[in-house]
Design a protein around this motif. Structure first.
Motif, PDB file in Angstrom:
ATOM      1  N   SER A 157       3.567  41.281 -48.938  1.00 19.87           N
ATOM      2  CA  SER A 157       2.611  41.378 -47.834  1.00 19.87           C
ATOM      3  C   SER A 157       2.369  42.828 -47.429  1.00 19.87           C
ATOM      4  CB  SER A 157       3.123  40.565 -46.638  1.00 19.87           C
ATOM      5  OG  SER A 157       2.275  40.719 -45.526  1.00 19.87           O
ATOM      6  N   GLU A 158       3.446  43.598 -47.290  1.00 13.04           N
ATOM      7  CA  GLU A 158       3.316  44.993 -46.864  1.00 13.04           C
ATOM      8  C   GLU A 158       2.602  45.834 -47.920  1.00 13.04           C
ATOM      9  OE1 GLU A 158       3.872  46.069 -43.977  1.00 13.04           O
ATOM     10  OE2 GLU A 158       5.243  44.657 -43.036  1.00 13.04           O
ATOM     11  N   LEU A 159       2.907  45.612 -49.190  1.00 15.43           N
ATOM     12  CA  LEU A 159       2.245  46.367 -50.251  1.00 15.43           C
ATOM     13  C   LEU A 159       0.767  46.000 -50.345  1.00 15.43           C
ATOM     14  CD1 LEU A 159       4.930  46.295 -53.098  1.00 15.43           C
ATOM     15  CD2 LEU A 159       4.335  48.212 -51.603  1.00 15.43           C
ATOM     16  N   SER A 160       0.451  44.746 -50.049  1.00 16.56           N
ATOM     17  CA  SER A 160      -0.943  44.309 -50.109  1.00 16.56           C
ATOM     18  C   SER A 160      -1.792  44.974 -49.027  1.00 16.56           C
ATOM     19  CB  SER A 160      -1.015  42.782 -49.973  1.00 16.56           C
ATOM     20  OG  SER A 160      -0.387  42.154 -51.081  1.00 16.56           O
ATOM     21  N   VAL A 161      -1.175  45.266 -47.892  1.00 18.91           N
ATOM     22  CA  VAL A 161      -1.894  45.984 -46.834  1.00 18.91           C
ATOM     23  C   VAL A 161      -2.244  47.398 -47.304  1.00 18.91           C
ATOM     24  CG1 VAL A 161      -1.717  46.934 -44.512  1.00 18.91           C
ATOM     25  CG2 VAL A 161      -0.871  44.625 -44.978  1.00 18.91           C
ATOM     26  N   LEU A 162      -1.304  48.026 -47.992  1.00 20.92           N
ATOM     27  CA  LEU A 162      -1.521  49.385 -48.478  1.00 20.92           C
ATOM     28  C   LEU A 162      -2.446  49.423 -49.699  1.00 20.92           C
ATOM     29  CD1 LEU A 162       2.136  50.762 -48.249  1.00 20.92           C
ATOM     30  CD2 LEU A 162       0.216  51.391 -46.784  1.00 20.92           C
ATOM     31  N   ASP A 163      -2.412  48.356 -50.484  1.00 15.65           N
ATOM     32  CA  ASP A 163      -3.137  48.328 -51.753  1.00 15.65           C
ATOM     33  C   ASP A 163      -3.811  46.961 -51.917  1.00 15.65           C
ATOM     34  OD1 ASP A 163      -4.031  48.783 -54.322  1.00 15.65           O
ATOM     35  OD2 ASP A 163      -2.066  48.556 -55.269  1.00 15.65           O
ATOM     36  N   PRO A 164      -4.837  46.663 -51.104  1.00 14.98           N
ATOM     37  CA  PRO A 164      -5.446  45.329 -51.109  1.00 14.98           C
ATOM     38  C   PRO A 164      -6.060  44.932 -52.447  1.00 14.98           C
ATOM     39  CG  PRO A 164      -6.730  46.874 -49.776  1.00 14.98           C
ATOM     40  CD  PRO A 164      -5.438  47.550 -50.090  1.00 14.98           C
ATOM     41  N   GLU A 165      -6.467  45.918 -53.258  1.00 14.41           N
ATOM     42  CA  GLU A 165      -7.066  45.581 -54.548  1.00 14.41           C
ATOM     43  C   GLU A 165      -6.072  44.880 -55.478  1.00 14.41           C
ATOM     44  OE1 GLU A 165      -8.921  48.852 -56.441  1.00 14.41           O
ATOM     45  OE2 GLU A 165     -10.298  49.274 -54.786  1.00 14.41           O
ATOM     46  N   ASN A 166      -4.781  45.132 -55.273  1.00 14.44           N
ATOM     47  CA  ASN A 166      -3.752  44.522 -56.122  1.00 14.44           C
ATOM     48  C   ASN A 166      -2.952  43.449 -55.381  1.00 14.44           C
ATOM     49  OD1 ASN A 166      -4.020  45.936 -58.686  1.00 14.44           O
ATOM     50  ND2 ASN A 166      -3.384  47.767 -57.549  1.00 14.44           N
ATOM     51  N   ALA A 167      -3.489  42.948 -54.283  1.00 20.02           N
ATOM     52  CA  ALA A 167      -2.764  41.959 -53.480  1.00 20.02           C
ATOM     53  C   ALA A 167      -2.383  40.724 -54.296  1.00 20.02           C
ATOM     54  CB  ALA A 167      -3.603  41.554 -52.267  1.00 20.02           C
ATOM     55  N   ASP A 168      -3.298  40.261 -55.143  1.00 15.00           N
ATOM     56  CA  ASP A 168      -3.004  39.077 -55.955  1.00 15.00           C
ATOM     57  C   ASP A 168      -1.848  39.328 -56.919  1.00 15.00           C
ATOM     58  OD1 ASP A 168      -5.022  37.721 -54.698  1.00 15.00           O
ATOM     59  OD2 ASP A 168      -6.481  37.957 -56.313  1.00 15.00           O
ATOM     60  N   LYS A 169      -1.785  40.533 -57.454  1.00  9.66           N
ATOM     61  CA  LYS A 169      -0.693  40.866 -58.377  1.00  9.66           C
ATOM     62  C   LYS A 169       0.637  40.914 -57.648  1.00  9.66           C
ATOM     63  CE  LYS A 169      -3.284  43.435 -61.889  1.00  9.66           C
ATOM     64  NZ  LYS A 169      -3.392  44.730 -62.625  1.00  9.66           N
TER      65      LYS A 169
END
Length: 303
Positions: A157-169
């Motif tokens: 969740s936290e990484l997806s906030v920083l890098d939304p383009e790779n949220a699915d990964k």
């Protein structure tokens, strides 16, 4: 002229993608392993506390201080484990996302055991706001794989906030890591099944979460603290307990002397083995966390 320009553009694309990957720092190797699993091939987190170093007292190398200054996110257990880290975060990484797992509401915590002989303790689901409320919380919470599973979701969740383009990964990697963790947990339960009812002691009270999760509670700890040598009265107490309870095994740790454990066991039939709560003898990386837990289970069963 068009082809070289196009080739140059294509060659530059991987570098741009790499530069956009969040810059992440972790405290200890087990947390590094969890974060590395979620990041997958998108990037590699920086590890602060290296093998065989104590997380309680640690001095950063200049390159590690630089990594903190560049960090966009710092994942760490909590100030109870690394009290030196929070002041450094305030000074070197004031704008980084600060993810302190021990104080998250998703984390199941246990209190320190203070008596010479341990009693079964319940889990604490109390208020997780503020540091004062956690002064008596055992910080070794990563040794409960249920906590690790919750943390995988937090990391994604936290990484997806920083890098939304790779949220699915990140989400897919976390789900895969959780599935692997569940399989390892089932295997650990199988390994430890024959040990139920056996008595053992540990060098210091670092394994409560693992014991409680897998129902293999230790009888006592030789030392009250990570760096505190027990006094003669405590050693005498432990020796008496070993004889009275028929303790079959005592566990040291890689960074502590086995000689003290052997002294406590002198005159008994108990054996000495090693438990490694930090995975300090394992290769750093994605596989370390589950390998560490499996290694602990095999050490207990083997002893």
């Amino acid at each position: 002229m068009l082809r070289p320009a196009l080739a140059s553009l294509l060659l530059s694309l991987p570098q741009v993608a790499l530069a956009e990957t969040p810059r992440v720092v972790t405290d200890i190797a087990p947390i590094h392993s969890l974060v590395a699993q979620v990041m997958g091939d998108l990037g590699t987190p920086e590890l602060l506390v290296t093998a065989n170093a104590s997380p309680h007292s640690f001095s950063l190398r200049p390159s590690q201080a630089g990594a903190l200054e560049q960090a966009q996110a710092v994942f760490w257990v909590g100030d109870g484990l690394t009290p030196w880290l929070e002041p450094l975060l305030d000074r070197l990484a004031p704008n980084a996302k600060n993810i302190e797992f021990l104080h998250r509401p998703e984390t199941e915590t246990l209190a320190f055991r203070t008596d010479v002989a341990f009693e079964a303790d319940g889990h604490d689901h109390g208020d997780h706001d503020g540091h004062d409320a956690h002064s008596d919380v055992d910080p070794h919470a990563w040794l409960d794989p249920d906590n690790a599973a919750a943390w995988l979701a937090i990391i994604a969740s936290e990484l997806s906030v920083l890098d939304p383009e790779n949220a699915d990964k990140y989400a897919a990697n976390a789900q895969r890591a959780e599935a692997d963790l569940h399989a390892s947990t089932v295997e650990i339960e199988r390994i430890l099944a024959p040990t139920k009812g056996k008595t053992f002691i540990v060098f210091h009270d670092a394994f409560h979460y693992f014991e409680a999760r897998f129902d293999v509670e230790a009888s006592a700890a030789i030392s009250l603290g990570d760096a505190t040598a027990p006094g003669p009265a405590r050693v005498e107490h432990i020796q008496k307990l070993v004889r009275e309870k028929g303790v079959s095994c005592a566990f040291s740790e890689p960074q502590f002397s086995e000689g003290l454990v052997a002294t406590v066991l002198e005159g008994t039939d108990a054996r000495v083995a090693v438990l490694d709560p930090l995975g300090s003898t394992l290769p750093i990386g994605q596989s370390l966390y589950t390998a560490m837990l499996l290694g602990m289970a095999e050490a207990i069963a083997g002893c």
